[in-house]
Design a protein around this motif. Sequence first.
Motif, PDB file in Angstrom:
ATOM      1  N   GLN A 603       0.851  -1.187   0.000  1.00 19.36           N
ATOM      2  CA  GLN A 603       0.000   0.000   0.000  1.00 19.36           C
ATOM      3  C   GLN A 603       0.888   1.239   0.000  1.00 19.36           C
ATOM      4  O   GLN A 603       1.607   1.496   0.970  1.00 19.36           O
ATOM      5  CB  GLN A 603      -0.938  -0.020   1.209  1.00 19.36           C
ATOM      6  CG  GLN A 603      -1.896  -1.211   1.195  1.00 19.36           C
ATOM      7  CD  GLN A 603      -2.769  -1.301   2.438  1.00 19.36           C
ATOM      8  OE1 GLN A 603      -2.250  -1.383   3.557  1.00 19.36           O
ATOM      9  NE2 GLN A 603      -4.073  -1.296   2.246  1.00 19.36           N
ATOM     10  N   THR A 698      -1.206  -4.401  -5.152  1.00 22.10           N
ATOM     11  CA  THR A 698      -0.577  -3.126  -4.806  1.00 22.10           C
ATOM     12  C   THR A 698      -1.607  -2.019  -4.992  1.00 22.10           C
ATOM     13  O   THR A 698      -2.363  -2.022  -5.966  1.00 22.10           O
ATOM     14  CB  THR A 698       0.639  -2.842  -5.705  1.00 22.10           C
ATOM     15  OG1 THR A 698       1.604  -3.881  -5.544  1.00 22.10           O
ATOM     16  CG2 THR A 698       1.283  -1.500  -5.354  1.00 22.10           C
ATOM     17  N   THR A 699      -1.656  -1.076  -4.056  1.00 24.50           N
ATOM     18  CA  THR A 699      -2.504   0.109  -4.216  1.00 24.50           C
ATOM     19  C   THR A 699      -1.619   1.348  -4.160  1.00 24.50           C
ATOM     20  O   THR A 699      -0.644   1.393  -3.399  1.00 24.50           O
ATOM     21  CB  THR A 699      -3.575   0.192  -3.106  1.00 24.50           C
ATOM     22  OG1 THR A 699      -2.934   0.286  -1.835  1.00 24.50           O
ATOM     23  CG2 THR A 699      -4.475  -1.021  -3.128  1.00 24.50           C
TER      24      THR A 699
END
Length: 703
Positions: A603, A698-699
């Motif tokens: 993140q 994934t952000t």
Amino acid sequence: MSEPQASPLEQEIAVEQRHVDRVYTQLARMRETLAQLEAGGYDLAAARVPGSLVDRDAMVFHAARQRHILDAEHEGLVFGRLDLRELPRPRYVGRIGIREDGSTETSVQPATPSADDIEPLVIDWRAPAAEPFYRATAAHPLGVVRRRMIQSSGEKVTGVEDDLLDPEAAPAGMTVIGDGALLAALAKAKGTGMRDIVATIQQEQDVAIRAPGSGVTVVEGGPGTGKTAVALHRAAYLLYYDRARFAGGGVLIVGPSPVFVSYISAVLPSLGEESATLRSLGELVEGVRATREETAEAHAIKGSLRMRRVLRRAAEDAVPGPPPGLRIRFRGDWLELPARQVERLRRQIVRGQRRNEIRARAFGAILDALWEQAAKRLPGWEQPRFDEELSENEEFRTFLKRWWPRLRPADVLGWLADPRRLAWYAEGALSQSEQALLAASIRPGDLSIDDVALLDELDEMIGRPPVTRRRPGAGYRVLGMRTQSAHRKGDDRHDYRDYAHVIVDESQDVTPMQWRMIGRRGQVASWTIVGDPAQTAWTGDRGEPARARESATGNRKHHEFALTTNYRNPAEIFAVAAAEIRRIAPHLPLPKAVRSTGVQPVQLTVPRAHLRETVATAAAQLLDEVDGTVGVIAPDASTRDEVAAWLPESSRVRVVTGLAAKGMEYDGVLVVQPGRLREVSGARTLYVALSRATQRLTTVEVA
């Protein structure tokens, strides 16, 4: 020096390779026989005896169809093996059934082999004899001692994975390989299209797949529970068990988007089935392919049943720029109908009618009104003579075409872009702010997915011009007297109104107006409805979609199934998605993720100035970490296009919006600006985006 002894895995692969070789040898013989049969069928035509051409066509069709099934590229034709308590030899399960005598089980009702029967080389996965492969568990082994999944590349066996379900019945020396078939399959890269996962269907999925073919089968489950796999394998199962009914009447599979339909398109052919029709919601109307997504606000307006009142008023309105009455010279006298009288006639005739189908009645009403004037001035005339002569007048014909033209649904839909017209159509149905949003969303030449259901509704309201058979010299009064139904069976495969079975995937996002559109194609059908209410992006009246669905499917018996296991996401990834949906639905029952990778999602939060660089780097890292596809999910269409420009071209990268990601899965997922996605499409759509990954997530958020 002696060769090293083969490992247990290598020994078991060699055992299975010998059987697979037998299968492909028999397959080659069958191909050769069918090719000879097909060629021989053409020779029948030379016999010149009654019926020879019919015999030829039947023989050639049957042989060509069977040969096509055998020629299709099936990765892992043989994918399963069952070692059973009661059988001395193993039972092999595959995509099609093949016997030693060269027959197949792809299109007939199979008999369950008994102990006295010769065991086929391969049993079709849909046959009753194959059910234990999916339903057996350690608690209820169903006579299965060992269940094995066979992995292949082409005709070569590359691996095996075993489940030992009944250890007490296992013979001495039975080898058990691997950690189990399911988890091995889940670890594989997904590629660019949805792989057939028939070999890893689990018990709760299998029960839904084999549900009765009548009534309405409802399958609900959270992300990764295999809903789409159930829907597609159910289509194959129904086509196998009652081909006359379902192949003859047709199976329609409806998905949310063209991306999704393309993604699943290879599954049924890989099972030897090509008779089903796959359509996205933007492709259900003949000749239309819409991909544009509406904003959540416009989507809620266009999807609402309130649009029926708006469309009905539009369908009955006068065309833009109608003729200002009629004044025409006939036999030296002027005949005249003022605009007010013409409009009064139009309103009386059109009310509650399909205007395209009553043009003859409308033209006849004009002729009647003119005859009332002409009768007094034409002594000795009869009206049929007057009608016929006036109908040949070019000025009169031009008036009729302008006053009552043949309309297309797209013509009427375009009228909604005029705020003044829309204010009348929407009075009492839409607020002024909703009217402004609706008018702005109507773009002639650039249809949205939601527009397609409106076009279908308008097609029902205005109808289609009847097929006319006009005698030479006949007037307009006779037009339309001999017609054919515009919606008869077989008009076009794209526009059937009587499919035998309708499958709706991602059903939670079907709007009420879209349910009406699908319902017209399933009036005599049985149904399979697959979805997850927690994933819905609908922001309108919460009860309206359910009522519309009930209206579309009719009063049919329901068979309901719940899928409770998330096979797609590792527990680490699903925990992030679950936390998002818990924000708005803290007590919602969620599926359980059955595997863990030990890898936590990444993140990232960066300044907006660093967004482009970070997204490109994160995407590249995901490509390095996974072997299959990477889905980059953006908040909306404009951001999607911007993000796509940041990334180098790669066949392994898919850049989509949160809405287009529904039903999809990728090995790695990069969600760009999740907060913005929540704002644009809601927390439920973000929940969907976060649950698309099978390996890595994934952000990237903007600080």
